[in-house]
Scaffold this motif. Structure first.
Motif, PDB file in Angstrom:
ATOM      1  N   ASN A  26     -14.774 -19.199   1.659  1.00 20.75           N
ATOM      2  CA  ASN A  26     -13.432 -18.681   1.929  1.00 20.75           C
ATOM      3  C   ASN A  26     -13.083 -17.565   0.958  1.00 20.75           C
ATOM      4  O   ASN A  26     -12.009 -17.581   0.339  1.00 20.75           O
ATOM      5  CB  ASN A  26     -12.380 -19.791   1.831  1.00 20.75           C
ATOM      6  CG  ASN A  26     -12.488 -20.746   2.997  1.00 20.75           C
ATOM      7  OD1 ASN A  26     -12.943 -20.355   4.080  1.00 20.75           O
ATOM      8  ND2 ASN A  26     -12.092 -21.973   2.785  1.00 20.75           N
ATOM      9  N   ASP A  27     -14.028 -16.650   0.753  1.00 19.38           N
ATOM     10  CA  ASP A  27     -13.825 -15.485  -0.115  1.00 19.38           C
ATOM     11  C   ASP A  27     -13.736 -15.811  -1.597  1.00 19.38           C
ATOM     12  O   ASP A  27     -13.344 -14.964  -2.397  1.00 19.38           O
ATOM     13  CB  ASP A  27     -12.594 -14.682   0.314  1.00 19.38           C
ATOM     14  CG  ASP A  27     -12.788 -14.094   1.705  1.00 19.38           C
ATOM     15  OD1 ASP A  27     -13.941 -13.693   2.000  1.00 19.38           O
ATOM     16  OD2 ASP A  27     -11.824 -14.081   2.492  1.00 19.38           O
ATOM     17  N   LYS A  28     -14.038 -17.048  -1.975  1.00 15.56           N
ATOM     18  CA  LYS A  28     -14.046 -17.380  -3.395  1.00 15.56           C
ATOM     19  C   LYS A  28     -15.485 -17.642  -3.815  1.00 15.56           C
ATOM     20  O   LYS A  28     -16.187 -18.401  -3.161  1.00 15.56           O
ATOM     21  CB  LYS A  28     -13.194 -18.643  -3.640  1.00 15.56           C
ATOM     22  CG  LYS A  28     -12.353 -18.560  -4.911  1.00 15.56           C
ATOM     23  CD  LYS A  28     -11.390 -19.742  -5.013  1.00 15.56           C
ATOM     24  CE  LYS A  28     -12.119 -21.039  -5.282  1.00 15.56           C
ATOM     25  NZ  LYS A  28     -11.377 -22.231  -4.925  1.00 15.56           N
ATOM     26  N   GLU A  29     -15.913 -17.013  -4.908  1.00 14.77           N
ATOM     27  CA  GLU A  29     -17.309 -17.160  -5.274  1.00 14.77           C
ATOM     28  C   GLU A  29     -17.596 -18.556  -5.833  1.00 14.77           C
ATOM     29  O   GLU A  29     -16.794 -19.102  -6.597  1.00 14.77           O
ATOM     30  CB  GLU A  29     -17.713 -16.108  -6.321  1.00 14.77           C
ATOM     31  CG  GLU A  29     -19.197 -16.149  -6.583  1.00 14.77           C
ATOM     32  CD  GLU A  29     -19.696 -14.970  -7.406  1.00 14.77           C
ATOM     33  OE1 GLU A  29     -18.885 -14.147  -7.833  1.00 14.77           O
ATOM     34  OE2 GLU A  29     -20.918 -14.906  -7.622  1.00 14.77           O
ATOM     35  N   SER A  84     -26.680  -9.654   3.677  1.00  8.53           N
ATOM     36  CA  SER A  84     -25.332 -10.213   3.745  1.00  8.53           C
ATOM     37  C   SER A  84     -25.109 -10.827   5.115  1.00  8.53           C
ATOM     38  O   SER A  84     -25.518 -10.269   6.132  1.00  8.53           O
ATOM     39  CB  SER A  84     -24.281  -9.125   3.514  1.00  8.53           C
ATOM     40  OG  SER A  84     -24.475  -8.554   2.249  1.00  8.53           O
ATOM     41  N   ARG A  94     -23.427 -12.643   0.186  1.00  6.14           N
ATOM     42  CA  ARG A  94     -23.247 -11.205  -0.089  1.00  6.14           C
ATOM     43  C   ARG A  94     -24.417 -10.658  -0.894  1.00  6.14           C
ATOM     44  O   ARG A  94     -24.702 -11.166  -1.974  1.00  6.14           O
ATOM     45  CB  ARG A  94     -21.962 -10.983  -0.909  1.00  6.14           C
ATOM     46  CG  ARG A  94     -20.683 -11.167  -0.152  1.00  6.14           C
ATOM     47  CD  ARG A  94     -20.240  -9.911   0.589  1.00  6.14           C
ATOM     48  NE  ARG A  94     -19.186 -10.268   1.521  1.00  6.14           N
ATOM     49  CZ  ARG A  94     -17.911 -10.422   1.162  1.00  6.14           C
ATOM     50  NH1 ARG A  94     -17.550 -10.236  -0.089  1.00  6.14           N
ATOM     51  NH2 ARG A  94     -17.006 -10.777   2.063  1.00  6.14           N
ATOM     52  N   LYS A 133     -14.959 -20.361   6.065  1.00  3.93           N
ATOM     53  CA  LYS A 133     -15.942 -19.294   6.239  1.00  3.93           C
ATOM     54  C   LYS A 133     -16.865 -19.281   5.039  1.00  3.93           C
ATOM     55  O   LYS A 133     -16.417 -19.461   3.907  1.00  3.93           O
ATOM     56  CB  LYS A 133     -15.205 -17.965   6.359  1.00  3.93           C
ATOM     57  CG  LYS A 133     -16.086 -16.785   6.651  1.00  3.93           C
ATOM     58  CD  LYS A 133     -15.253 -15.535   6.822  1.00  3.93           C
ATOM     59  CE  LYS A 133     -14.950 -14.919   5.469  1.00  3.93           C
ATOM     60  NZ  LYS A 133     -14.211 -13.660   5.552  1.00  3.93           N
ATOM     61  N   SER A 169     -19.736 -16.869   3.173  1.00  2.00           N
ATOM     62  CA  SER A 169     -20.378 -15.551   3.215  1.00  2.00           C
ATOM     63  C   SER A 169     -21.487 -15.488   2.187  1.00  2.00           C
ATOM     64  O   SER A 169     -21.335 -15.973   1.059  1.00  2.00           O
ATOM     65  CB  SER A 169     -19.371 -14.451   2.902  1.00  2.00           C
ATOM     66  OG  SER A 169     -18.115 -14.777   3.434  1.00  2.00           O
ATOM     67  N   LEU A 174     -19.961 -16.896  -1.146  1.00  3.79           N
ATOM     68  CA  LEU A 174     -18.499 -16.993  -1.125  1.00  3.79           C
ATOM     69  C   LEU A 174     -18.070 -18.092  -0.163  1.00  3.79           C
ATOM     70  O   LEU A 174     -18.591 -18.215   0.942  1.00  3.79           O
ATOM     71  CB  LEU A 174     -17.868 -15.680  -0.680  1.00  3.79           C
ATOM     72  CG  LEU A 174     -18.216 -14.446  -1.497  1.00  3.79           C
ATOM     73  CD1 LEU A 174     -17.589 -13.211  -0.865  1.00  3.79           C
ATOM     74  CD2 LEU A 174     -17.734 -14.599  -2.930  1.00  3.79           C
ATOM     75  N   GLU A 210     -22.423 -13.819   7.435  1.00  2.15           N
ATOM     76  CA  GLU A 210     -21.247 -14.696   7.420  1.00  2.15           C
ATOM     77  C   GLU A 210     -21.393 -15.817   8.429  1.00  2.15           C
ATOM     78  O   GLU A 210     -21.910 -15.616   9.524  1.00  2.15           O
ATOM     79  CB  GLU A 210     -19.990 -13.880   7.755  1.00  2.15           C
ATOM     80  CG  GLU A 210     -19.463 -13.130   6.561  1.00  2.15           C
ATOM     81  CD  GLU A 210     -18.095 -12.534   6.827  1.00  2.15           C
ATOM     82  OE1 GLU A 210     -17.583 -12.657   7.964  1.00  2.15           O
ATOM     83  OE2 GLU A 210     -17.541 -11.936   5.895  1.00  2.15           O
TER      84      GLU A 210
END
Lengths: 506, 353
Positions: free
Chosen positions: A62-65, A22, A6, A2, A4, A60, A24
């Motif tokens: 996979n939710d990691k910046e 934002s 933001r 994923k 994203s 991001l 996704e």
């Protein structure tokens, strides 16, 4: 996987291109990104693939910046973009182009072509792509060149493919093949971001659609949860006006008549061209670009010498007259390439509204120009065509594509000339501007102009033209009249040359 | 965010400061190598570019400024229309010779004679420019090549003419006879500065009017920005090309004429070629990013650099070669730094009126 975005904000000088946005993107999804020219699609994408580093907000994975310092960095993270203008070297083969800059040479600097070739062939097989790796790029069609660009990204293990208006240059048939490949990418869990102006394509292929307007995200939803009409309205920000098609009686007078015209030695095997346009009529010329449309237009305008045959305009033989003579006699022209042929884009806006009519008493006295009246005239056009421009004195370069095109259309239609030659008038512009320009073309026809409309878009011909011909390898088909099967008849002639020659002889 | 904005505003200033700093470091190094006295050299430079007794040196800078600005305008007129006429040198030389030759014939007519000589210089310059236009339009020789190559015949034909048929043998140099004082350009009172600079100023004003207020200016600017647009619009491209080149050549001819009538009072072989007026003019035109308004500024800058370097050589005994290198260093830095700054600002639409 994923990705994203933001709270992305991008500022250019005084302009906020992207405003706290934002979004996704999910794997195995074709995500359509739509919006008017200048809505911020390209700006947003330039952040994602590492070209624009001047933004605030986060990307991001996979939710990691993550951060990157260049497009090269982004591609190493699996994000690649195919631009509208291809970055290929014509003189090299497909294989060489694919590995260029990513050669995977061994310690001594040798490239193991055999090994790379098998790798790429495996990729082609996986996605069911047809491509001859040893062919020179210069011999490829536009569709194939585009595919080379995509294979380039696949070879670099791209997981995210950003495609900028990929179908603008494709024929309907090529588009189908292209979409089939995209669906294969989807099966292999890629993220596909499709920037496009064509709502029909969004409806037929995408899973998710996001609409941008003025740098803001208007809506982002599954395709199933929205409709074509809704998307169009969200893009424009209001209801699209319905085209007002008035019935116009086509007069018997032929404005333009082309008799057994031979265009160029390139089409020496094709039949000479005959066509005519009557007052109040729009004749569409359909066909894949590069089949002689350009040569035909240039001949009618007088910038190209014809081999034989004649061109008559208002019963006058103009075959050997200069471009200047023809334009003064009343031929308007809206070229496809507005940036090169339609405008002097580095000149100011007001300097682009007058061409041959500068000698009119309204705009000049003797050798001097009346700046004020030209500027007034420019303002008049800007109001009448609702062209967005911050200042008459700023250069055309600062305008968006749709507004540039409106400026060309405004200039050429305001002369009220009897004959108007129009070449792909809505190429690469947004739905709002398209609707506007189509309406203006219909209005000028209602006033009695004869219009030659060359277009690669079947939709456009279907909506505007009274009858149409198809060009294929310099040949021109019989007239197809507007009836229920108008579109099918044109499409079938466009697709196959064999079918087509039968039609000429028959 | 705030500090970023402040930085953005300060950016040009920092750039300029950095440019000057680098220039001084480099010049200091060069002077050190040539074993010269730094402060003396600096004083020499400033004094002989803008100082002197009764401002004599300042006036000689002005005189050079007139010629360089004139050539910059000539180049700019053509460049603006997208015509890369780099044959200014040939047009200048031909114009200068024609003026000197005519001047000898009409020396009895005083003021009228001056006018006739200048007009003949203009005609010669324009003809020479039109020749390269003819080669381009009808023979397919690229203007860049044609105009450049025509510099050589101009130089060598005039060189032959002043070495043989029209030579002032007594003077011992390849040059024409001295013109009679009747048709010298008058000097400003109490100076050695001739009225040529006023003529160039007149040309400058005329060109500003042509650029921004005439049909020709309107069309030629658009032609410079997109030839295919102008062609497809049905504008008379050939006519615009020839008019533009004729104007450019005529201006070069005027510059040649004022060099003859105002400064040298005769035509000497190489007198217009050696000081590189035409090429400096082209650099000046490019430096101001083809914005006519700033040409006088650029003209003054280049003139000051030349007279200053000469003064440095004279006063501080800096070798001529080093002085020339210093001159080049200054020009390169200014062109590089200021050039990039003006480019940046013009990308948002030029603000020329």
């Amino acid at each position: 996987m994923k990705i994203s975005l933001r709270d992305i904000t991008i500022d250019y000088d005084n302009l906020r291109a992207i405003d706290d946005l934002s979004l996704e993107f999910h794997e195995g999804e074709i995500h359509a990104l739509v919006g008017e020219n200048g809505a911020g699609k390209s700006s947003l994408m330039s952040v994602l693939y590492g070209l624009n580093l001047n933004y605030s907000g986060k990307i991001l994975f996979n939710d990691k910046e993550i951060f990157w310092s260049s497009p090269k960095d982004a591609i190493q993270h699996g994000i690649g973009m195919v631009h509208q203008h291809f970055m290929l070297i014509d003189e090299l083969s497909v294989l060489e182009n694919i590995i260029l800059g990513y050669e995977l040479d061994d310690a001594l600097g040798f490239i193991n072509f055999a090994k790379i070739q098998t790798e790429i062939k495996a990729l082609l097989k996986l996605y069911d792509i047809n491509m001859n790796l040893s062919e020179l790029v210069t011999n490829l069609s536009v569709a194939q060149k585009q595919m080379v660009e995509i294979i380039k990204l696949l070879y670099r293990n791209a997981k995210v493919l950003i495609l900028d208006e990929p179908t603008a240059v494709l024929t309907p048939n090529e588009t189908e093949i292209f979409f089939k490949t995209l669906r294969n990418f989807r099966l292999e869990k890629k993220i596909i971001i499709l920037i496009t102006h064509k709502i029909d394509e969004v409806m037929s292929i995408s899973d998710h659609v996001s609409i941008l307007r003025n740098g803001k995200l208007i809506n982002s939803s599954k395709l199933k949860q929205t409709t074509k009409k809704k998307i169009e309205e969200q893009i424009v920000g209001k209801k699209l006006p319905k085209l007002n098609v008035r019935r116009v009686i086509i007069e018997e007078q032929k404005i333009l008549e082309v008799n057994s015209l031979r265009l160029s030695t390139r089409f020496s095997h094709s039949q000479p061209i005959d066509l005519f346009i009557k007052q109040g009529e729009i004749l569409g010329i359909a066909g894949v670009s590069g089949n002689g449309q350009n040569e035909l237009i240039e001949s009618i305008l007088g910038v190209r010498k014809v081999l034989s045959g004649s061109i008559e305009y208002l019963q006058e033989d103009i075959t050997h007259k200069s471009t200047r003579y023809r334009r003064i006699k009343g031929i308007s022209f809206i070229p496809q390439d507005r940036r090169k042929d339609g405008l002097a884009i580095k000149s100011k806006v007001w300097e682009n509204v007058i061409t041959i009519n500068l000698s009119d008493q309204k705009f000049s006295i003797g050798p001097f120009v009346k700046k004020k009246s030209i500027k007034n005239y420019a303002n008049q056009l800007i109001n009448e065509y609702s062209i967005k421009v911050d200042n008459l004195n700023s250069s055309v370069l600062t305008m968006s594509g749709g507004n540039m095109q409106k400026l060309v259309v405004a200039r050429e239609l305001s002369n009220n000339f009897p004959l108007i030659i129009i070449e792909n008038p809505t190429w690469g512009i947004d739905v709002g501007s398209i609707a506007f320009i189509h309406q203006k073309i219909l209005d000028i026809k209602a006033k009695g102009a004869a219009i030659l409309l060359v277009s690669n878009e079947l939709d456009e011909i279907e909506v505007l033209a009274d009858s149409a011909v198809v060009m294929y390898e310099g040949n021109i088909s019989k007239r197809i009249t507007k009836d229920i099967k108008f579109r099918e008849n044109i499409a079938s002639k466009m697709l196959s040359g064999v079918h087509f020659t039968e039609n000429i002889n028959g | 965010m705030k500090s970023k904005e402040i930085l953005k505003i300060l950016h040009p200033t920092i750039e300029i400061f950095y440019a000057f700093f680098s220039i001084f470091i480099l010049i200091f190094l060069l002077l050190y190598l040539s074993d010269a006295n730094f402060s003396l050299a600096f004083k020499g430079f400033v004094n002989s570019s803008i100082g002197g007794r009764n401002n004599a040196y300042l006036f000689s800078t002005f005189s050079k400024m007139a010629l360089i600005s004139g050539m910059a305008i000539a180049a700019l007129v053509a460049f603006r229309g997208g015509l890369f006429n780099i044959g200014g040198e040939g047009q200048l030389v031909v114009g200068g010779f024609a003026c000197a030759f005519t001047g000898l014939l009409v020396s009895d007519f005083g003021f009228i004679g001056i006018l006739i000589s200048i007009v003949s210089g203009m005609l010669a310059g324009a003809t020479w420019a039109l020749l390269s236009g003819f080669l381009t339009v009808y023979m397919g020789v690229p203007l860049l090549v044609g105009s450049l190559l025509l510099n050589y015949p101009a130089r060598f034909i005039t060189s032959y003419l002043v070495s043989h048929p029209f030579r002032d043998v007594q003077s011992g140099l390849p040059q024409t006879f001295l013109l009679s004082k009747n048709i010298w350009l008058p000097y400003f009172p109490n100076t050695r500065l001739d009225l040529g600079i006023l003529i160039i100023f007149f040309v400058y004003v005329i060109c500003l009017i042509i650029f921004y207020n005439t049909k020709h200016g309107y069309h030629s600017k658009n032609m410079g920005h997109s030839l295919s647009y102008v062609k497809l619009s049905g504008l008379p491209t050939k006519k615009i090309v020839f008019n533009t080149l004729a104007l450019s050549g005529a201006i070069a001819g005027i510059v040649g004429s004022i060099a003859v009538l105002g400064i040298h009072h005769r035509f000497t072989d190489g007198m217009l070629v050696q000081p590189l007026y035409a090429w400096t003019g082209i650099i000046a035109a490019l430096l101001v990013n083809l914005n006519l308004w700033f040409v006088p500024l650029a003209g003054f800058f280049f003139a000051a650099i030349y007279t200053g370097a000469a003064g440095m050589e004279r006063i501080a005994q800096v070798p001529k070669e080093i002085a020339t290198v210093i001159q080049a260093v200054i020009i390169l830095f200014v062109v590089g730094k200021l050039g990039s700054l003006t480019n940046l600002s013009s990308s948002k639409g030029d603000k020329d009126d």
